[in-house]
Design a protein around this motif. Structure first.
Motif, PDB file in Angstrom:
ATOM      1  N   THR A 100       0.836  -1.207   0.000  1.00 10.56           N
ATOM      2  CA  THR A 100       0.000   0.000   0.000  1.00 10.56           C
ATOM      3  C   THR A 100       0.866   1.250   0.000  1.00 10.56           C
ATOM      4  N   CYS A 101       1.945   1.245   0.794  1.00 11.29           N
ATOM      5  CA  CYS A 101       2.877   2.376   0.793  1.00 11.29           C
ATOM      6  C   CYS A 101       3.458   2.588  -0.598  1.00 11.29           C
ATOM      7  N   ALA A 102       3.829   1.489  -1.236  1.00  7.44           N
ATOM      8  CA  ALA A 102       4.400   1.583  -2.584  1.00  7.44           C
ATOM      9  C   ALA A 102       3.403   2.196  -3.559  1.00  7.44           C
ATOM     10  N   SER A 103       2.127   1.812  -3.430  1.00  5.16           N
ATOM     11  CA  SER A 103       1.111   2.357  -4.335  1.00  5.16           C
ATOM     12  C   SER A 103       0.909   3.853  -4.111  1.00  5.16           C
ATOM     13  N   MET A 104       1.053   4.303  -2.850  1.00  2.00           N
ATOM     14  CA  MET A 104       0.908   5.732  -2.548  1.00  2.00           C
ATOM     15  C   MET A 104       2.095   6.530  -3.094  1.00  2.00           C
ATOM     16  N   VAL A 105       3.301   5.980  -2.954  1.00  2.00           N
ATOM     17  CA  VAL A 105       4.476   6.662  -3.512  1.00  2.00           C
ATOM     18  C   VAL A 105       4.335   6.786  -5.024  1.00  2.00           C
ATOM     19  N   ARG A 106       3.919   5.693  -5.667  1.00  2.00           N
ATOM     20  CA  ARG A 106       3.746   5.721  -7.126  1.00  2.00           C
ATOM     21  C   ARG A 106       2.674   6.736  -7.529  1.00  2.00           C
ATOM     22  N   ASP A 107       1.550   6.728  -6.803  1.00  2.00           N
ATOM     23  CA  ASP A 107       0.457   7.645  -7.124  1.00  2.00           C
ATOM     24  C   ASP A 107       0.888   9.104  -6.945  1.00  2.00           C
ATOM     25  N   SER A 108       1.700   9.365  -5.938  1.00  2.00           N
ATOM     26  CA  SER A 108       2.126  10.750  -5.668  1.00  2.00           C
ATOM     27  C   SER A 108       3.131  11.251  -6.695  1.00  2.00           C
ATOM     28  N   GLY A 109       3.853  10.312  -7.323  1.00  2.88           N
ATOM     29  CA  GLY A 109       4.923  10.724  -8.229  1.00  2.88           C
ATOM     30  C   GLY A 109       6.126  11.272  -7.482  1.00  2.88           C
ATOM     31  N   ALA A 110       6.346  10.800  -6.247  1.00  2.00           N
ATOM     32  CA  ALA A 110       7.419  11.338  -5.413  1.00  2.00           C
ATOM     33  C   ALA A 110       8.773  11.218  -6.107  1.00  2.00           C
ATOM     34  N   ARG A 111       9.557  12.275  -5.974  1.00  2.00           N
ATOM     35  CA  ARG A 111      10.904  12.310  -6.564  1.00  2.00           C
ATOM     36  C   ARG A 111      11.899  11.575  -5.678  1.00  2.00           C
ATOM     37  N   LEU A 112      11.726  11.651  -4.363  1.00  2.00           N
ATOM     38  CA  LEU A 112      12.574  10.958  -3.398  1.00  2.00           C
ATOM     39  C   LEU A 112      11.692  10.337  -2.316  1.00  2.00           C
ATOM     40  N   LEU A 113      12.202   9.280  -1.677  1.00  2.00           N
ATOM     41  CA  LEU A 113      11.555   8.696  -0.516  1.00  2.00           C
ATOM     42  C   LEU A 113      12.585   8.593   0.600  1.00  2.00           C
ATOM     43  N   PHE A 114      12.314   9.274   1.720  1.00  2.00           N
ATOM     44  CA  PHE A 114      13.118   9.130   2.928  1.00  2.00           C
ATOM     45  C   PHE A 114      12.469   8.038   3.776  1.00  2.00           C
ATOM     46  N   VAL A 115      13.250   7.027   4.164  1.00  2.00           N
ATOM     47  CA  VAL A 115      12.679   5.875   4.836  1.00  2.00           C
ATOM     48  C   VAL A 115      13.539   5.494   6.038  1.00  2.00           C
ATOM     49  N   ALA A 116      12.882   5.223   7.168  1.00  2.00           N
ATOM     50  CA  ALA A 116      13.599   4.774   8.370  1.00  2.00           C
ATOM     51  C   ALA A 116      14.191   3.387   8.115  1.00  2.00           C
ATOM     52  N   ASN A 117      15.250   3.091   8.836  1.00  2.00           N
ATOM     53  CA  ASN A 117      15.960   1.832   8.612  1.00  2.00           C
ATOM     54  C   ASN A 117      15.054   0.613   8.726  1.00  2.00           C
ATOM     55  N   ASP A 118      14.082   0.638   9.631  1.00  2.00           N
ATOM     56  CA  ASP A 118      13.201  -0.514   9.829  1.00  2.00           C
ATOM     57  C   ASP A 118      12.361  -0.826   8.592  1.00  2.00           C
ATOM     58  N   TYR A 119      12.172   0.163   7.723  1.00  2.00           N
ATOM     59  CA  TYR A 119      11.320  -0.014   6.543  1.00  2.00           C
ATOM     60  C   TYR A 119      12.119  -0.006   5.239  1.00  2.00           C
ATOM     61  N   ALA A 120      13.432   0.140   5.356  1.00  2.00           N
ATOM     62  CA  ALA A 120      14.268   0.316   4.171  1.00  2.00           C
ATOM     63  C   ALA A 120      14.288  -0.923   3.280  1.00  2.00           C
ATOM     64  N   ALA A 121      14.374  -2.104   3.872  1.00  2.00           N
ATOM     65  CA  ALA A 121      14.456  -3.331   3.064  1.00  2.00           C
ATOM     66  C   ALA A 121      13.225  -3.495   2.185  1.00  2.00           C
ATOM     67  N   ASP A 122      12.036  -3.284   2.773  1.00  2.00           N
ATOM     68  CA  ASP A 122      10.799  -3.392   1.983  1.00  2.00           C
ATOM     69  C   ASP A 122      10.759  -2.332   0.889  1.00  2.00           C
ATOM     70  N   ALA A 123      11.178  -1.122   1.232  1.00  2.00           N
ATOM     71  CA  ALA A 123      11.148  -0.037   0.253  1.00  2.00           C
ATOM     72  C   ALA A 123      12.080  -0.330  -0.919  1.00  2.00           C
ATOM     73  N   LEU A 124      13.269  -0.792  -0.633  1.00  2.00           N
ATOM     74  CA  LEU A 124      14.221  -1.091  -1.694  1.00  2.00           C
ATOM     75  C   LEU A 124      13.719  -2.235  -2.578  1.00  2.00           C
ATOM     76  N   ALA A 125      13.070  -3.220  -1.964  1.00  2.00           N
ATOM     77  CA  ALA A 125      12.536  -4.346  -2.737  1.00  2.00           C
ATOM     78  C   ALA A 125      11.400  -3.913  -3.665  1.00  2.00           C
ATOM     79  N   LEU A 126      10.706  -2.827  -3.297  1.00  2.00           N
ATOM     80  CA  LEU A 126       9.552  -2.358  -4.082  1.00  2.00           C
ATOM     81  C   LEU A 126       9.881  -1.109  -4.894  1.00  2.00           C
TER      82      LEU A 126
END
Length: 519
Positions: A100-126
């Motif tokens: 769901t987070c990934a879908s929101m980032v995609r929908d927003s068209g974000a240029r950058l994503l700042f992510v806490a270490n606890d969520y970094a692995a999932d973010a990088l995978a997506l």
């Protein structure tokens, strides 16, 4: 920095107000969390460096920059740096799934994503799903933020901005599909801060504890108001009752906002009465209706600061205020709309007379720019009067009494239609909550052979009392078509990060565990 700083009514952009405070009071504390404290002078320099570093990374005017992290002082600094760079903040909830987070980032068209270490692995995978390069995902904690701004100048960036530009894009707490992105302008936030500051006498002496998630509008409207007026913000990484009470006693806040479930947990704390909470000038509640029972308990046991309930929407337009300590006779309402809000009750396209029940719509100077990338959804959420002016639909059913106070009955989509009659969950919940063994309650619809739908009460109890006793007790006080068909006991009601009960989830659980159609 170049900016159209003032609108036609003299409203000053929040970022310019922050810079003024940094110049006049550089040594006062601006933001603190458990680990660090930042003065206004330090904050201004760090915000400049963040903004400069963002521009160096290719963030352009009005780009979106997303954040996925728990509460911290650095999170606040990042938001302010994004704004100073002329970009738009996209705060994401850590309580949603990675997809769901990934879908929101995609929908927003974000240029950058700042992510806490606890969520970094999932973010990088997506990363591909978010349409980001892995280099556009910045690991985010205090140390990493220092690395991100290393070498960046601490002077203001050469950025031109206007109050018409985007301030933040907040995603609604949807339960299916990608939540809707609600775009609020810099002018929206500036006017909102100005109103709260003036109505509740906030100033540079204001001290607040932020204990709700920084991705929530509930949090942001008070956070930015306190910063705009030069006050001090203490960021609580995660709310717990003991921690909040201890911090409130030692740190001495003057103005706080809490959601109903937080008030309930604080009042239920076994040592609540032992804490000194006398520093409060204003106590605010929002995000969900606060029952009259809880309001009265707050006013009786925690009088310092009174109690003001805000009823409103992230989308803006619909706003009411109840100063509960001044109107003990109206605790069953959410108050009255301020003078700058045009509130109506409608049935389809017709405005209803005072006292009749319908959907609440509103119009005010602070309204969202629209749902991001969803023109039809924006239109569906709008109602237009005879002069073509847009009002925001609330989705709430209610009515306005002879004194102008607004009574909420239910969400339009959650009205229970039993035997052809509309049954409003709030009426039933207010009765059930009066039982001394009931700690929490939510009423939802279940299929019924005789009635089509029938009310089921989901309760949290303080003892092992038989739920049929609760059912019988409540039904003796309710009308025939309102009667509860079943009481289901839960250890805890499911809620979103800011405390709203997830009634869709309750209906699904009841269907799964109590699937029989009720008589």
């Amino acid at each position: 920095m170049m900016m159209k700083a003032i609108d036609g009514e003299g409203t000053l952009d929040i970022d310019l107000r922050l810079r003024k405070t940094a110049l006049s009071s550089p040594d006062r504390t601006a933001i603190a969390d458990t680990y660090r404290s930042v003065t206004w002078g330090e904050l201004d320099r760090r915000v400049n460096r963040i903004a400069q570093a963002l521009l160096t990374r290719g963030v352009a005017f009005q780009d979106k920059v997303a954040l996925l992290a728990p509460n911290s002082a650095a999170y606040v600094e990042l938001m302010l740096g994004i704004l100073r760079a002329g970009a738009c903040v996209v705060p994401l909830s850590t309580y949603t799934s990675a997809s769901t987070c990934a879908s929101m980032v995609r929908d927003s068209g974000a240029r950058l994503l700042f992510v806490a270490n606890d969520y970094a692995a999932d973010a990088l995978a997506l990363a591909d799903e978010m349409r980001l390069c892995t280099s556009d995902i910045v690991r985010f904690d205090d140390a990493a933020l220092d690395g991100f701004i290393e070498g960046a100048p601490d002077t203001p960036p050469p950025v031109s901005m206007s109050l018409d530009h985007g301030f933040n894009l907040i995603y609604s707490s949807g339960t299916t599909g990608t939540p809707k992105g609600i775009l609020q302008s810099r002018g929206f936030r500036a006017r909102e801060a100005e109103v709260i500051e003036n109505r509740y006498a906030l100033n540079e002496q204001t001290r607040t504890i932020i204990s709700t998630p920084l991705c929530s509008n509930t949090t942001l409207f008070l956070l930015f108001t306190v910063l705009a007026c030069g006050g001090t913000v203490k960021v609580m990484e995660k709310f717990d009752a003991t921690g909040w009470l201890t911090l409130a006693q030692t740190w001495r806040p003057t103005d706080v906002i809490l959601v109903p479930v937080q008030y309930t947990r604080l009042l239920r704390h076994p040592d609540f009465s032992r804490f000194d909470l006398s520093s409060l000038r204003n106590k605010f509640s929002t995000s969900a209706p606060l029952s009259a029972v809880i309001k009265r308990d707050i006013l009786t046991r925690w009088p310092a600061g009174g109690l003001t309930e805000f009823y409103g929407m992230t989308e803006g337009g619909v706003t009411c205020e109840l100063r509960a300590h001044e109107r003990l006779d109206k605790l069953d309402t959410v108050g009255i709309p301020p003078a700058y809000v045009d509130l109506r009750v409608i049935d389809d396209d017709k405005v209803l007379p005072q006292g009749q029940v319908g959907e609440i719509v509103g119009r005010s100077p602070s309204m969202m720019s629209g749902y991001h990338n969803r023109e039809q959804a924006t239109l569906d959420a709008s109602w237009f009067d005879g002069e073509g002016r847009r009002f925001q639909r609330s989705g709430d059913i209610g009515w306005i009494d002879e004194d102008g106070f607004v009574h909420l009955l239910d969400r339009k989509k959650d009205v229970i239609i039993s035997g052809g009659f509309n049954v409003y969950a709030s009426d039933l919940e207010n009765v059930i909550l009066q039982h001394r063994e009931v700690v929490d309650v939510a009423v939802v619809a279940a299929p019924s052979i005789s009635w089509g739908e029938t009310p089921v009460a989901c309760v949290v109890l303080s003892s092992d009392v038989d739920p049929e006793i609760i059912q019988q007790w409540a039904n003796e006080k309710l009308g025939k078509v309102q009667r509860i068909a079943k009481v289901v006991v839960f250890d805890e009601l499911p809620r979103n990060p800011i405390g709203k009960v997830l009634k869709r989830e309750l209906r699904e659980r009841i269907a799964e565990n109590h699937g029989e159609t009720l008589a």
